[in-house]
Design an enzyme around this catalytic site. Sequence first.
Site, PDB file in Angstrom:
ATOM      1  N   ASP A  83      15.909 -66.161  -6.740  1.00 49.46           N
ATOM      2  CA  ASP A  83      15.693 -66.115  -5.296  1.00 49.46           C
ATOM      3  C   ASP A  83      16.894 -66.776  -4.609  1.00 49.46           C
ATOM      4  O   ASP A  83      17.281 -67.894  -4.968  1.00 49.46           O
ATOM      5  CB  ASP A  83      14.392 -66.877  -4.983  1.00 49.46           C
ATOM      6  CG  ASP A  83      13.970 -66.768  -3.534  1.00 49.46           C
ATOM      7  OD1 ASP A  83      14.254 -65.723  -2.912  1.00 49.46           O
ATOM      8  OD2 ASP A  83      13.332 -67.721  -3.030  1.00 49.46           O
ATOM      9  N   HIS A  84      17.477 -66.106  -3.648  1.00 48.19           N
ATOM     10  CA  HIS A  84      18.590 -66.665  -2.865  1.00 48.19           C
ATOM     11  C   HIS A  84      19.751 -67.177  -3.717  1.00 48.19           C
ATOM     12  O   HIS A  84      20.235 -68.293  -3.496  1.00 48.19           O
ATOM     13  CB  HIS A  84      18.107 -67.804  -1.948  1.00 48.19           C
ATOM     14  CG  HIS A  84      17.152 -67.354  -0.885  1.00 48.19           C
ATOM     15  ND1 HIS A  84      17.536 -66.570   0.175  1.00 48.19           N
ATOM     16  CD2 HIS A  84      15.822 -67.572  -0.735  1.00 48.19           C
ATOM     17  CE1 HIS A  84      16.485 -66.326   0.935  1.00 48.19           C
ATOM     18  NE2 HIS A  84      15.430 -66.918   0.403  1.00 48.19           N
ATOM     19  N   ASP A 105      21.943 -63.402  -2.072  1.00 47.84           N
ATOM     20  CA  ASP A 105      21.677 -63.410  -0.632  1.00 47.84           C
ATOM     21  C   ASP A 105      22.986 -63.498   0.141  1.00 47.84           C
ATOM     22  O   ASP A 105      23.564 -64.573   0.287  1.00 47.84           O
ATOM     23  CB  ASP A 105      20.763 -64.585  -0.283  1.00 47.84           C
ATOM     24  CG  ASP A 105      20.427 -64.615   1.197  1.00 47.84           C
ATOM     25  OD1 ASP A 105      20.884 -63.703   1.931  1.00 47.84           O
ATOM     26  OD2 ASP A 105      19.719 -65.541   1.633  1.00 47.84           O
ATOM     27  N   GLU A 135      19.161 -58.698   1.038  1.00 47.85           N
ATOM     28  CA  GLU A 135      18.533 -58.930   2.349  1.00 47.85           C
ATOM     29  C   GLU A 135      19.429 -58.379   3.443  1.00 47.85           C
ATOM     30  O   GLU A 135      20.621 -58.696   3.500  1.00 47.85           O
ATOM     31  CB  GLU A 135      18.311 -60.437   2.545  1.00 47.85           C
ATOM     32  CG  GLU A 135      17.645 -60.794   3.882  1.00 47.85           C
ATOM     33  CD  GLU A 135      17.214 -62.263   3.922  1.00 47.85           C
ATOM     34  OE1 GLU A 135      16.654 -62.766   2.926  1.00 47.85           O
ATOM     35  OE2 GLU A 135      17.469 -62.913   4.955  1.00 47.85           O
ATOM     36  N   ASN A 229       7.149 -63.559  -0.465  1.00 49.92           N
ATOM     37  CA  ASN A 229       7.628 -64.824  -1.032  1.00 49.92           C
ATOM     38  C   ASN A 229       6.822 -65.994  -0.488  1.00 49.92           C
ATOM     39  O   ASN A 229       6.648 -66.126   0.732  1.00 49.92           O
ATOM     40  CB  ASN A 229       9.096 -65.043  -0.665  1.00 49.92           C
ATOM     41  CG  ASN A 229      10.029 -64.121  -1.403  1.00 49.92           C
ATOM     42  OD1 ASN A 229       9.595 -63.228  -2.108  1.00 49.92           O
ATOM     43  ND2 ASN A 229      11.315 -64.344  -1.232  1.00 49.92           N
ATOM     44  N   THR A 232       6.499 -72.782   0.624  1.00 52.43           N
ATOM     45  CA  THR A 232       5.977 -73.951   1.351  1.00 52.43           C
ATOM     46  C   THR A 232       4.479 -74.170   1.108  1.00 52.43           C
ATOM     47  O   THR A 232       4.045 -75.305   0.879  1.00 52.43           O
ATOM     48  CB  THR A 232       6.239 -73.781   2.868  1.00 52.43           C
ATOM     49  OG1 THR A 232       7.638 -73.520   3.046  1.00 52.43           O
ATOM     50  CG2 THR A 232       5.853 -75.014   3.642  1.00 52.43           C
TER      51      THR A 232
HETATM   52  P1  13P Z   1       8.047 -69.981   2.617  1.00 55.11           P
HETATM   53  O1  13P Z   1       8.478 -71.350   2.195  1.00 55.11           O
HETATM   54  O2  13P Z   1       7.932 -69.862   4.103  1.00 55.11           O
HETATM   55  O3  13P Z   1       6.832 -69.529   1.905  1.00 55.11           O
HETATM   56  O4  13P Z   1       9.226 -68.971   2.225  1.00 55.11           O
HETATM   57  C1  13P Z   1       9.536 -68.793   0.882  1.00 55.11           C
HETATM   58  C2  13P Z   1      10.627 -67.811   0.692  1.00 55.11           C
HETATM   59  O5  13P Z   1      10.796 -66.877   1.439  1.00 55.11           O
HETATM   60  C3  13P Z   1      11.492 -68.010  -0.470  1.00 55.11           C
HETATM   61  O6  13P Z   1      12.516 -67.082  -0.532  1.00 55.11           O
END
Ligand code: 13P
Length: 280
Positions: A83-84, A105, A135, A229, A232
Amino acid sequence: MPLFRMDDLMIQARKHGAALGAFECWDSLNVRGIAMAAKRCNSAVIFQATPLEYNLMGGADALADIVNFYVNKYDIAAALHLDHGSTLKHVDECLKSGFTSVMLDASVYNFEKNAELSAQAAAMAAGYNASCEAELGHVGGGGDGGANSESVLTVPEEAAEFVRRTKVDCLAVAIGTVHGDYAGKPELRLDRLEKIAASVDVPLVLHGGSGTPKDLLQKAIKLGIAKINICTDINKAFLAAIEGAKGRLAHSVPGTYYIPAVDAVADKTEEMIKLFRCEI
Ligand code: 13P
């Protein structure tokens, strides 16, 4: 069970009118909680981590070992996704470690540079029979504000050209969500999502799922989102459980102290999986 390509799982989910949850991983406790929830729901799941998170665990190879262990232990269908990632080195180290999907990303750059870098990442992923996410538009943090400003939203007219040029397997879109807590009332541009979905033939990804109203998420799934995704919300559940254990459980016995945190991640993940299957 071997890990699946992420796009294959997403395409399957869409056939059932559902989206898959992609849950952020930062240690073996939370990976286990996610795996437990997938088992309880008899659902496929996506494990994902940023370089910051997998390096916390000792590297991309460490995360891959942990995820593979729990995937086999609980006998679940899963993908492992970067991710990212921010450099091609991140893409390379994850592919070499057995990730079945990667994201470079480059959404902070202009269309041309984003397309160029994303195409390189997609070609690298293809060499490992892994999928690649990019993205277009930019999903920022809640504190940044302006999640709905024209400068960050995905332009539907650009999406098809971007996918054609880059050959990415799935596309993350900016339609008003934010990473982390929302500064104000969440508003999603579902009209835009509908146009993007009509113009591309790859499954779509929604970043910033936490704190987004359930009805909006389910509307987005109906319009084409196949992966949501979540970071949080499960991190908050994990930390709240540890906070709750203070005074109740002994710090000197970590074996019991962290059990509520694993259970809290599993419960929150289960809630999300059911939401994304449109069961609640
Ligand atoms: P949240 O922390 O808002 O769930 O976002 C997570 C996210 O998009 C990770 O790429």
